[in-house]
Design a protein around this motif. Structure first.
Motif, PDB file in Angstrom:
ATOM      1  N   LEU A 389       0.857  -1.185   0.000  1.00  0.00           N
ATOM      2  CA  LEU A 389       0.000   0.000   0.000  1.00  0.00           C
ATOM      3  C   LEU A 389       0.898   1.241   0.000  1.00  0.00           C
ATOM      4  O   LEU A 389       1.892   1.309   0.730  1.00  0.00           O
ATOM      5  N   HIS A 390       0.551   2.227  -0.808  1.00  0.00           N
ATOM      6  CA  HIS A 390       1.475   3.355  -0.976  1.00  0.00           C
ATOM      7  C   HIS A 390       0.784   4.715  -1.038  1.00  0.00           C
ATOM      8  O   HIS A 390       1.448   5.728  -1.193  1.00  0.00           O
ATOM      9  N   GLU A 391      -0.539   4.757  -0.893  1.00  0.00           N
ATOM     10  CA  GLU A 391      -1.226   6.037  -1.096  1.00  0.00           C
ATOM     11  C   GLU A 391      -1.285   6.902   0.155  1.00  0.00           C
ATOM     12  O   GLU A 391      -1.486   8.104   0.061  1.00  0.00           O
ATOM     13  N   GLY A 392      -1.122   6.319   1.320  1.00  0.00           N
ATOM     14  CA  GLY A 392      -1.112   7.106   2.545  1.00  0.00           C
ATOM     15  C   GLY A 392       0.275   7.678   2.801  1.00  0.00           C
ATOM     16  O   GLY A 392       1.293   7.081   2.445  1.00  0.00           O
ATOM     17  N   THR A 393       0.333   8.847   3.420  1.00  0.00           N
ATOM     18  CA  THR A 393       1.625   9.446   3.758  1.00  0.00           C
ATOM     19  C   THR A 393       2.086   8.963   5.129  1.00  0.00           C
ATOM     20  O   THR A 393       1.336   8.323   5.871  1.00  0.00           O
ATOM     21  N   GLY A 394       3.326   9.303   5.471  1.00  0.00           N
ATOM     22  CA  GLY A 394       3.829   8.960   6.790  1.00  0.00           C
ATOM     23  C   GLY A 394       3.010   9.601   7.887  1.00  0.00           C
ATOM     24  O   GLY A 394       2.839   9.031   8.969  1.00  0.00           O
ATOM     25  N   ALA A 395       2.465  10.783   7.624  1.00  0.00           N
ATOM     26  CA  ALA A 395       1.627  11.470   8.611  1.00  0.00           C
ATOM     27  C   ALA A 395       0.399  10.642   8.942  1.00  0.00           C
ATOM     28  O   ALA A 395       0.054  10.441  10.108  1.00  0.00           O
ATOM     29  N   GLY A 396      -0.291  10.140   7.911  1.00  0.00           N
ATOM     30  CA  GLY A 396      -1.488   9.338   8.126  1.00  0.00           C
ATOM     31  C   GLY A 396      -1.195   8.029   8.811  1.00  0.00           C
ATOM     32  O   GLY A 396      -1.951   7.571   9.674  1.00  0.00           O
ATOM     33  N   ARG A 397      -0.085   7.399   8.464  1.00  0.00           N
ATOM     34  CA  ARG A 397       0.289   6.140   9.090  1.00  0.00           C
ATOM     35  C   ARG A 397       0.610   6.325  10.564  1.00  0.00           C
ATOM     36  O   ARG A 397       0.398   5.432  11.373  1.00  0.00           O
ATOM     37  N   GLY A 398       1.108   7.500  10.913  1.00  0.00           N
ATOM     38  CA  GLY A 398       1.462   7.774  12.301  1.00  0.00           C
ATOM     39  C   GLY A 398       0.285   7.915  13.237  1.00  0.00           C
ATOM     40  O   GLY A 398       0.462   7.962  14.461  1.00  0.00           O
ATOM     41  N   PHE A 399      -0.931   7.977  12.696  1.00  0.00           N
ATOM     42  CA  PHE A 399      -2.129   8.066  13.537  1.00  0.00           C
ATOM     43  C   PHE A 399      -2.245   6.865  14.482  1.00  0.00           C
ATOM     44  O   PHE A 399      -2.977   6.916  15.471  1.00  0.00           O
ATOM     45  N   ALA A 400      -1.555   5.771  14.179  1.00  0.00           N
ATOM     46  CA  ALA A 400      -1.722   4.539  14.945  1.00  0.00           C
ATOM     47  C   ALA A 400      -1.092   4.582  16.332  1.00  0.00           C
ATOM     48  O   ALA A 400      -1.412   3.752  17.180  1.00  0.00           O
ATOM     49  N   VAL A 401      -0.202   5.539  16.577  1.00  0.00           N
ATOM     50  CA  VAL A 401       0.486   5.596  17.871  1.00  0.00           C
ATOM     51  C   VAL A 401       0.185   6.916  18.564  1.00  0.00           C
ATOM     52  O   VAL A 401      -0.098   7.929  17.927  1.00  0.00           O
ATOM     53  N   SER A 402       0.271   6.903  19.877  1.00  0.00           N
ATOM     54  CA  SER A 402       0.013   8.115  20.655  1.00  0.00           C
ATOM     55  C   SER A 402       0.952   9.234  20.239  1.00  0.00           C
ATOM     56  O   SER A 402       2.152   9.026  20.062  1.00  0.00           O
ATOM     57  N   GLY A 403       0.400  10.408  20.073  1.00  0.00           N
ATOM     58  CA  GLY A 403       1.170  11.567  19.650  1.00  0.00           C
ATOM     59  C   GLY A 403       1.224  11.734  18.153  1.00  0.00           C
ATOM     60  O   GLY A 403       1.549  12.816  17.658  1.00  0.00           O
ATOM     61  N   GLY A 404       0.887  10.678  17.413  1.00  0.00           N
ATOM     62  CA  GLY A 404       0.976  10.728  15.960  1.00  0.00           C
ATOM     63  C   GLY A 404      -0.036  11.635  15.308  1.00  0.00           C
ATOM     64  O   GLY A 404       0.255  12.286  14.294  1.00  0.00           O
ATOM     65  N   VAL A 405      -1.244  11.693  15.868  1.00  0.00           N
ATOM     66  CA  VAL A 405      -2.286  12.544  15.300  1.00  0.00           C
ATOM     67  C   VAL A 405      -1.890  14.006  15.451  1.00  0.00           C
ATOM     68  O   VAL A 405      -1.930  14.788  14.488  1.00  0.00           O
ATOM     69  N   ALA A 406      -1.508  14.371  16.669  1.00  0.00           N
ATOM     70  CA  ALA A 406      -1.117  15.761  16.929  1.00  0.00           C
ATOM     71  C   ALA A 406       0.051  16.180  16.043  1.00  0.00           C
ATOM     72  O   ALA A 406       0.066  17.285  15.491  1.00  0.00           O
ATOM     73  N   GLN A 407       1.027  15.289  15.876  1.00  0.00           N
ATOM     74  CA  GLN A 407       2.185  15.617  15.052  1.00  0.00           C
ATOM     75  C   GLN A 407       1.784  15.829  13.596  1.00  0.00           C
ATOM     76  O   GLN A 407       2.274  16.741  12.927  1.00  0.00           O
ATOM     77  N   ALA A 408       0.883  14.965  13.089  1.00  0.00           N
ATOM     78  CA  ALA A 408       0.429  15.102  11.698  1.00  0.00           C
ATOM     79  C   ALA A 408      -0.289  16.428  11.486  1.00  0.00           C
ATOM     80  O   ALA A 408      -0.105  17.092  10.459  1.00  0.00           O
ATOM     81  N   VAL A 409      -1.107  16.831  12.458  1.00  0.00           N
ATOM     82  CA  VAL A 409      -1.849  18.092  12.348  1.00  0.00           C
ATOM     83  C   VAL A 409      -0.895  19.277  12.410  1.00  0.00           C
ATOM     84  O   VAL A 409      -1.017  20.232  11.640  1.00  0.00           O
ATOM     85  N   VAL A 410       0.066  19.220  13.327  1.00  0.00           N
ATOM     86  CA  VAL A 410       1.039  20.313  13.452  1.00  0.00           C
ATOM     87  C   VAL A 410       1.840  20.467  12.155  1.00  0.00           C
ATOM     88  O   VAL A 410       2.044  21.580  11.653  1.00  0.00           O
ATOM     89  N   ASP A 411       2.281  19.349  11.593  1.00  0.00           N
ATOM     90  CA  ASP A 411       3.040  19.411  10.336  1.00  0.00           C
ATOM     91  C   ASP A 411       2.193  19.987   9.207  1.00  0.00           C
ATOM     92  O   ASP A 411       2.696  20.742   8.351  1.00  0.00           O
ATOM     93  N   ALA A 412       0.889  19.655   9.219  1.00  0.00           N
ATOM     94  CA  ALA A 412      -0.010  20.200   8.195  1.00  0.00           C
ATOM     95  C   ALA A 412      -0.214  21.701   8.397  1.00  0.00           C
ATOM     96  O   ALA A 412      -0.283  22.477   7.433  1.00  0.00           O
ATOM     97  N   ILE A 413      -0.295  22.133   9.649  1.00  0.00           N
ATOM     98  CA  ILE A 413      -0.426  23.560   9.954  1.00  0.00           C
ATOM     99  C   ILE A 413       0.791  24.327   9.439  1.00  0.00           C
ATOM    100  O   ILE A 413       0.670  25.415   8.865  1.00  0.00           O
ATOM    101  N   HIS A 414       1.956  23.740   9.621  1.00  0.00           N
ATOM    102  CA  HIS A 414       3.188  24.431   9.200  1.00  0.00           C
ATOM    103  C   HIS A 414       3.316  24.546   7.689  1.00  0.00           C
ATOM    104  O   HIS A 414       4.076  25.384   7.200  1.00  0.00           O
ATOM    105  N   ARG A 415       2.597  23.729   6.942  1.00  0.00           N
ATOM    106  CA  ARG A 415       2.564  23.921   5.490  1.00  0.00           C
ATOM    107  C   ARG A 415       1.773  25.182   5.128  1.00  0.00           C
ATOM    108  O   ARG A 415       2.022  25.816   4.123  1.00  0.00           O
ATOM    109  N   ILE A 416       0.798  25.532   5.979  1.00  0.00           N
ATOM    110  CA  ILE A 416      -0.029  26.714   5.735  1.00  0.00           C
ATOM    111  C   ILE A 416       0.632  27.955   6.335  1.00  0.00           C
ATOM    112  O   ILE A 416       0.749  28.999   5.681  1.00  0.00           O
ATOM    113  N   GLU A 417       1.051  27.828   7.581  1.00  0.00           N
ATOM    114  CA  GLU A 417       1.707  28.935   8.282  1.00  0.00           C
ATOM    115  C   GLU A 417       3.002  28.408   8.905  1.00  0.00           C
ATOM    116  O   GLU A 417       3.009  27.955  10.049  1.00  0.00           O
ATOM    117  N   PRO A 418       4.087  28.449   8.186  1.00  0.00           N
ATOM    118  CA  PRO A 418       5.353  27.872   8.652  1.00  0.00           C
ATOM    119  C   PRO A 418       5.851  28.416   9.985  1.00  0.00           C
ATOM    120  O   PRO A 418       6.525  27.702  10.735  1.00  0.00           O
TER     121      PRO A 418
END
Length: 502
Positions: A389-418
């Motif tokens: 499987l290759h369509e999900g990013t590392g951010a989405g895969r990280g949802f499986a562990v504690s802290g992964g969701v918050a990190q994915a959201v923060v990284d997405a925020i920084h794409r909008i407002e670095p």
């Protein structure tokens, strides 16, 4: 007890395998009454005082695995009662989802502190000195606790120099962060469904196997046998769950051996969820609300709504990865049927909501899916390797562990407002989540993004997982690193988000 293989887990997994085998074979389903003799063979009891009791408990577990209710204790009914109505390709859960088999429950005390034979009759008696209720006295030099005075504070146990005082608590109630379990009039465990959020921690922490959730294995296999195009959307926590031979590049061939049409990783929906929550955070915090909480864990989100209703508006309105991935599949193929394969029972409750029923047709835990593999005698080592499987990013895969969701959201925020500083805090397990929300309510986390996970360790520690959480977390770290892209904004499906939310 999570992560420790035991006889309770062994029986549970045998039940799933036999129910799956029954569904695949078809025919007269009243023969389900004979399955307890296959699961608990022989004439002598292995686990309890009576083999008849063992088989009676297994009978109820079989019914629950097939989506049937527990039988009433005061009426004569057959094991197969109602099976005709369950042997169909469309069936959602009849509440309650999580059930206690009363005659399997040991009737553990809710909470008790007592002095063991380890008491050395010391002269200092620190247990007596510290007791705020003077509930401890000495009889023949041995400390004795008056239970009518004891308030279960545990101070005596903390100061005993010989660790001779024990604080015993019902394991299921201790594991329940929602405080939803208490005694009934017979001293058996009982669930307050007004508080229960179906996290399933009571299921895996009951050492007597008295608690179980309902399943859809039976109905799912009927859908496959009917010829439906059943798409399996698989949570990222699947990595490493089925042993070393089940590598990500073998998942699709393994699922097709069971009759599934195709496989999609839920990391795709997790990416879209991260993007949506990033947008919501920038819009809402702090302009409209003091902080925002993530929404992907249904037991966490429901817990906040039930225990802290004043904080509920601060939980993100973003759809969960499961729902977003399912809607994407239905958008591409309206006639397909979608099964979410994941680690927990809370997703079963989420999928049964009327607003989501049209998106997610079935939910399986990894344990239940393993039962299907065993029923079909699938040998992972002989399966051909295909494209992982290759369509999900590392951010989405990280949802499986504690802290992964918050990190994915923060990284997405920084794409909008670095340059935007985003503070985060996360809690795993509802007891820790309760503390986090209490601090947030007191203003300690203003401006923060809060991540809550119902299971200690995150999704990799869900009640329906097969491997220890630390083993799975290590596998997820590699799976995340191997992704072609690491930021949710790199998802090729980001332009689909608006249409999926309609």
């Amino acid at each position: 007890m999570k992560g420790l293989y035991s006889s309770v887990i062994d029986i549970r997994r045998k039940v799933f395998a036999e129910v799956a085998r029954l569904a695949y074979e078809g025919g007269d389903y009243t023969r389900m009454a004979a399955l307890p003799y296959t699961i608990v063979p022989g004439e002598a009891a292995q686990y309890r005082d009576s083999i008849f009791l063992e088989r009676a408990i297994v009978s109820e577990r079989i019914r629950l695995a097939m989506g049937l209710p527990l039988r009433p204790l005061d009426q004569h009914t057959l094991t197969s009662d109602g099976v005709e109505g369950s042997a169909i390709a469309e069936k959602y859960y009849d509440p309650p989802l999580v059930n206690i088999i009363k005659f399997a429950c040991n009737g553990c005390p809710e909470k008790e502190i007592f002095v063991t034979d380890g008491c050395r009759q010391c002269l200092a008696h620190p247990c007596q000195e510290i007791c705020p209720k003077k509930a401890i006295t000495t009889e023949h030099g041995h400390s004795v606790i008056d239970q009518s005075k004891c308030v279960k504070c545990g101070k005596c146990a903390e100061v005993c120099p010989y660790n001779a005082i024990v604080k015993m608590e019902r394991p299921c109630a201790k594991a329940c962060g929602a405080n939803a379990i208490h005694n009934d009039q017979h001293g058996k465990a009982e669930i307050d469904y007004d508080k229960c959020v179906s996290c399933g921690m009571c299921i895996v922490n009951c050492p007597f196997g008295a608690i179980s959730d309902k399943g859809q294995i039976f109905q799912l296999i009927h859908s496959i046998k009917r010829g439906d195009r059943v798409v399996a959307i698989v949570a990222p926590a699947f990595v490493g769950q089925f042993g070393p031979d089940m590598t990500p590049d073998r998942l699709e061939s393994a699922m097709k051996a069971l009759g599934f049409h195709s496989v999609v990783e839920v990391a795709v929906g997790a990416d879209l969820c991260a993007i949506d929550e990033a947008r919501l955070f920038l819009e809402e915090v702090p302009a409209k609300q003091p902080f925002m909480a993530t929404s992907c864990c249904p037991s966490w989100a429901m817990f906040v709504k039930k225990a802290f209703p004043d904080i509920a508006p601060y939980v993100s309105m973003a759809l969960t990865p499961m729902v977003l991935t399912a809607r994407l599949q239905k958008q591409q193929d309206p006639e397909c049927r979608v099964v979410f394969v994941g680690p927990c029972s809370a997703k079963k409750l989420e999928a049964s909501r009327r607003t989501i029923r049209s998106d997610v047709d079935f939910v399986l835990t990894f344990e239940e899916l393993m039962g299907m593999f065993e029923a079909k005698n699938v040998d992972f080592s002989t399966l051909p390797k295909g494209k992982p499987l290759h369509e999900g990013t590392g951010a989405g895969r990280g949802f499986a562990v504690s802290g992964g969701v918050a990190q994915a959201v923060v990284d997405a925020i920084h794409r909008i407002e670095p340059d935007r500083e985003v503070k985060t805090v996360y809690a795993e397990g509802l007891q820790e989540c309760r503390k986090m929300v209490a601090l947030a309510r007191a203003g300690k986390y203003d401006g923060y993004l809060l991540e809550g996970m119902g299971c200690p360790g995150g999704c990799v520690a869900g009640m329906g997982t097969l491997q220890p959480a630390n083993t799975s977390a290590a596998a997820i770290a590699k799976y995340k690193k191997d992704a072609e892209s690491q930021n949710a904004w790199d998802s090729k499906y980001k332009m689909k988000l608006e249409s999926l939310e309609e």
